[in-house]
Design an enzyme around this catalytic site. Structure first.
Site: not given
Ligand code: GLC
Length: 568
Positions: A291, A231
């Site tokens: 991500e 993440d």
């Molecule tokens: C990432 C997740 C998102 C979350 C953010 C903070 O972007 O996909 O849903 O709000 O991280 O953890």
């Protein structure tokens, strides 16, 4: 030797021989298995919204467990479960208070072990979401860190003095609105949080943090997890000198000044850290999905690592940035993904963006367009990551009143930013109340379209989006050209039709996608590809009368998908 004993010795020898053979075969099987994720179809599950087994309005692990057969039949090989660890749910699990347990609302660690076991029987792997940039303030690490300036774990988070009375350490703003600094009156310092106040950033420059987090991954690897989705990995490091970020013209949806996150996003140290995380992953034959919000090909390339020693699957959000049915734009992004040297990853939606059904749909042909999008991202060279419900044509159900909003972004940014609730609504299982997700009122309401767009109804309709996905995924799993074939762009100057070949050894598959609302005539000259008189045999299509044989003048209905085997 007595006969009985002889028999026992013989049996023991047979067993030993069998074990030796099994053992001898294991390393080979593991080696073949090593790149399993290249042929896999991943499926993102938002556990709050997938299936509610105890009827409290919130999905849970037992709910997922009870639908593994659905996923298996659909053609899913791996599920990525968004965070289900104990959490105060400020950001619906992306604020973790304990990395080594399951939140009671989702079940127990035992339920997780059950799920892992059952999924394993179905050859479905489990990918956990690893929230490594930040924790909840209720995490024991933060509780200690905030207890005093001299606490053992003070340096596990980013604490700084303000610039003066009431002034934060610098101008950095939070991705969830407002300053990225929160004053703590008890110790008289500010802590840094890129996201919500309830998501303090960990200090990855502290080796103890690194070790603790690596151990978290080991904890889950030992419980059968096959990898992690990392993440917000771009944000792991911040400039230690806390330089102010350059301010850009205008304001964002939260009313904060626009800003280039030069000193707190994508710092080079991220790559050093990813290499280390990868080593631990490799020791466990695991895959890392990042991500990674890359804006260009070079950035994307970096995430694979120079020696393929960082993330195996950086998620290619560049693809999602194409927000219209534009063959030219998709061609460019496919070429970008193809040119990195790494294995491409294709995504068209997730829990942070409006559903693809709405983004690409024209309001009239949405089901057909959903099939068209599937026809593209599930036939490209690379690994697709589906988002639950995409296979049904699930649509967004955005809140219309501020008081209904659950997502912290929507609450802070209303009405300019409505938040992400709309794309996180319950999975639509059937046409009974709450779409069969729960007998209780679900935490988010289902859209009216659940009456037609649900698993049970679509299974009964040969023409449904779901049936198309099932046929397409079955084809993908069995066609060597779709699994391993090169991508060869065709007719690149065509503004309406995206077409390409996938070629593997003697197998060639043609994919033709009419991205326009008009009938198109298209011909293919495949002599350069070694097919002077190519013949097509349809494999999967939305055309009522699909062309066969030579493809000189092929008529395509609006938004048609045509996938055919090519032979000489
Ligand atoms: C990432 C997740 C998102 C979350 C953010 C903070 O972007 O996909 O849903 O709000 O991280 O953890």
């Amino acid at each position: 030797m007595p006969r009985n004993l002889k028999a026992i010795v013989f049996l023991a020898e047979v067993i030993v021989l069998f074990l030796c053979v099994a053992q001898a075969q294991k390393p080979a099987a593991d080696a073949a298995d090593h790149d399993w994720w290249k042929h896999a179809v991943f499926y993102e599950i938002y556990p709050r919204s997938f299936a509610d087994s105890n009827n409290d309005g919130i999905g849970d692990l037992k709910g997922i467990d009870s639908h593994l057969n659905y996923l298996k039949d659909l053609g899913v090989d791996a599920i990525w479960i968004t965070p289900c660890y104990p959490s105060p749910q400020v950001d619906f699990g992306y604020d973790v208070s304990d990395y080594e347990d399951i939140d009671p609302m989702y079940g127990t660690l035992k339920d997780f072990e059950h799920l892992a076991h059952d999924a394993g029987k179905d050859d479905i792997r489990i990918i956990m979401d690893f929230v490594l940039n930040h924790t909840s303030p209720q995490n024991k690490w933060f509780i200690d860190s905030a207890s005093s300036r001299t606490s053992a774990q003070r340096d596990w988070y980013i604490w700084r003095d303000g610039k003066g009375s009431g002034l934060p350490p610098n101008n950095w703003t939070s991705g969830f609105g407002g300053s990225a600094w929160q004053f703590d009156p008890k110790t008289g310092q500010y802590y840094y949080h890129f996201f919500a106040v309830g998501q303090p950033d960990l200090n990855w420059r502290n080796p103890a943090v690194e070790q603790a987090m690596f151990d978290v991954t080991r904890f889950w690897y030992q419980r059968g997890v096959s990898g992690f989705r990392l993440d917000a990995v771009d944000l792991l490091f911040e400039d230690p000198d806390l330089h102010d970020n350059p301010v850009l013209p205008g304001k964002n949806e939260f009313g904060d000044p626009n800003m280039e996150n030069k000193y707190n996003d994508k710092l080079p140290e991220v790559h050093t850290e990813l290499k280390k995380l990868r080593k631990v992953a490799d020791e466990n034959n695991a895959v890392l999905i990042g991500e990674t919000y890359t804006s260009n090909r070079d950035e994307l390339k970096e995430y694979y690592g120079d020696h393929n020693d960082e993330i195996q699957m950086p998620m290619d959000f560049m693809f999602c940035q194409v927000d219209k049915l534009s063959p030219a734009d998709f061609r460019t992004q496919i070429a970008n993904a193809e040119s990195t040297g790494g294995w491409p990853v294709y995504v068209i939606g997730n829990h942070d963006m409006t559903r693809s059904y709405n983004r690409y749909g024209d309001g009239q042909h949405n089901d057909q367009i959903a099939k068209l999008m599937a026809g593209m991202y599930l036939t490209l060279r690379g690994t697709p990551v589906m988002y639950y419900g995409e296979e049904l044509g699930m649509e967004n159900n955005d809140p219309v009143r501020k008081e209904d909003v659950k997502d912290p972004i929507g609450i802070a940014g209303w009405p300019a930013e409505k938040g992400r609730d709309g794309e996180r609504t319950p999975m639509q299982w059937n046409d009974s109340p709450n779409a069969g997700f729960s007998r209780a009122t679900p935490w988010l309401p289902v859209p009216a379209s659940y009456k037609t767009h649900n698993v049970a109804s679509e299974l009964n309709n040969p023409d449904s989006v779901l049936q198309f996905y099932r046929r397409l995924l079955a084809l993908r799993h069995h066609e060597p050209a779709l699994l391993d074939g090169d991508y060869v762009a065709l007719n690149e100057d065509n503004a309406n039709v995206l077409s390409y070949l996938r070629r593997y050894k003697n197998e060639t598959v043609l994919v033709v996608l009419n991205m326009s609302n008009n009938k198109q005539q298209i011909g293919f000259d495949l002599s350069v590809q070694g097919f002077p008189s190519a013949k097509a045999t349809p494999l999967l299509t939305t055309l009522a009368a699909p062309p066969t044989g030579q493809l000189n003048q092929t008529a395509l209905d609006p938004f048609a998908v045509y996938i055919a085997r090519i032979s000489q």
